[in-house]
Motif scaffolding. Structure first.
Motif, mmCIF file in Angstrom:
data_model
loop_
_atom_site.group_PDB
_atom_site.id
_atom_site.type_symbol
_atom_site.label_atom_id
_atom_site.label_comp_id
_atom_site.label_asym_id
_atom_site.label_seq_id
_atom_site.Cartn_x
_atom_site.Cartn_y
_atom_site.Cartn_z
ATOM 1 N N LYS A 14 0.758 -1.425 0.141
ATOM 2 C CA LYS A 14 -0.032 -0.089 -0.120
ATOM 3 C C LYS A 14 0.867 1.179 0.126
ATOM 4 N N ALA A 15 2.266 1.280 0.422
ATOM 5 C CA ALA A 15 3.080 2.363 0.683
ATOM 6 C C ALA A 15 3.294 2.961 -0.805
ATOM 7 N N ARG A 16 3.297 1.976 -1.619
ATOM 8 C CA ARG A 16 3.681 2.283 -2.982
ATOM 9 C C ARG A 16 2.642 2.941 -3.986
ATOM 10 N N LEU A 17 1.488 3.122 -3.399
ATOM 11 C CA LEU A 17 0.335 3.757 -4.042
ATOM 12 C C LEU A 17 0.272 5.428 -3.664
ATOM 13 N N GLU A 18 0.127 5.903 -4.867
ATOM 14 C CA GLU A 18 0.150 7.536 -4.781
ATOM 15 C C GLU A 18 -1.064 7.832 -4.107
ATOM 16 N N HIS A 19 -2.160 7.555 -4.512
ATOM 17 C CA HIS A 19 -3.429 7.951 -4.302
ATOM 18 C C HIS A 19 -4.388 6.808 -4.558
ATOM 19 N N TYR A 20 -5.633 7.041 -3.888
ATOM 20 C CA TYR A 20 -6.936 5.965 -3.971
ATOM 21 C C TYR A 20 -7.694 6.743 -5.079
ATOM 22 N N ILE A 21 -8.187 5.722 -6.150
ATOM 23 C CA ILE A 21 -9.217 6.229 -6.975
ATOM 24 C C ILE A 21 -10.715 6.218 -6.175
ATOM 25 N N THR A 22 -10.969 5.059 -5.675
ATOM 26 C CA THR A 22 -12.049 4.757 -4.949
ATOM 27 C C THR A 22 -12.069 3.844 -3.713
ATOM 28 N N THR A 23 -13.123 3.624 -2.979
ATOM 29 C CA THR A 23 -13.313 2.658 -2.011
ATOM 30 C C THR A 23 -14.519 1.621 -2.233
ATOM 31 N N LEU A 24 -14.301 0.621 -1.758
ATOM 32 C CA LEU A 24 -15.659 -0.310 -1.909
ATOM 33 C C LEU A 24 -16.120 -0.805 -0.774
ATOM 34 N N ASP A 25 -17.486 -0.905 -0.760
ATOM 35 C CA ASP A 25 -18.214 -1.341 0.710
ATOM 36 C C ASP A 25 -17.768 -2.636 0.824
ATOM 37 N N LYS A 26 -17.999 -3.077 2.243
ATOM 38 C CA LYS A 26 -17.405 -4.590 2.571
ATOM 39 C C LYS A 26 -18.414 -5.577 1.971
ATOM 40 N N ALA A 27 -19.389 -5.571 1.493
ATOM 41 C CA ALA A 27 -20.176 -6.538 0.843
ATOM 42 C C ALA A 27 -19.518 -6.814 -0.692
#
Length: 99
Positions: A14-27
């Motif tokens: 995860k440290a290599r990621l520059e930024h998140y595009i989106t997140t997803l719900d738990k389901a």
């Protein structure tokens, strides 16, 4: 973090990621995780052992966990393969069962 690539599935720190595009719900994540486990052969049948190639460091995580029993599948195995947990170090095949 797991990335789907043309030649298979790879893990990414995860440290290599520059930024998140989106997140997803738990389901949604549960559905994706189940599909990934099935596609790479880690989804086991009830009562069947889980067979994993593990380096010594990742195997110790199972040895140190009282919920699991773990042992080398073939104690005479000489050829190592890439660890299925860390995808970095080399290891041997292990059978992992819930206690």
């Amino acid at each position: 973090m797991i990335a789907l690539v043309r030649d298979g599935v790879r893990t990414i720190d995860k440290a290599r990621l520059e930024h998140y595009i989106t997140t997803l719900d738990k389901a949604t994540m549960k559905t994706i995780n189940q599909a990934l486990l099935a596609s790479i052969g880690l989804k086991k049948q009830e009562g069947q052992p889980l067979v994993l190639c593990l380096c010594s460091i990742c195997a110790n995580q199972f040895y140190d966990n009282p919920a699991y029993m773990i042992w080398r599948l073939d104690p005479d195995q000489k050829e190592k393969d890439t660890c299925m947990y860390c995808n970095v170090r080399q290891g041997f095949d292990y059978e992992v069962r819930n206690k």
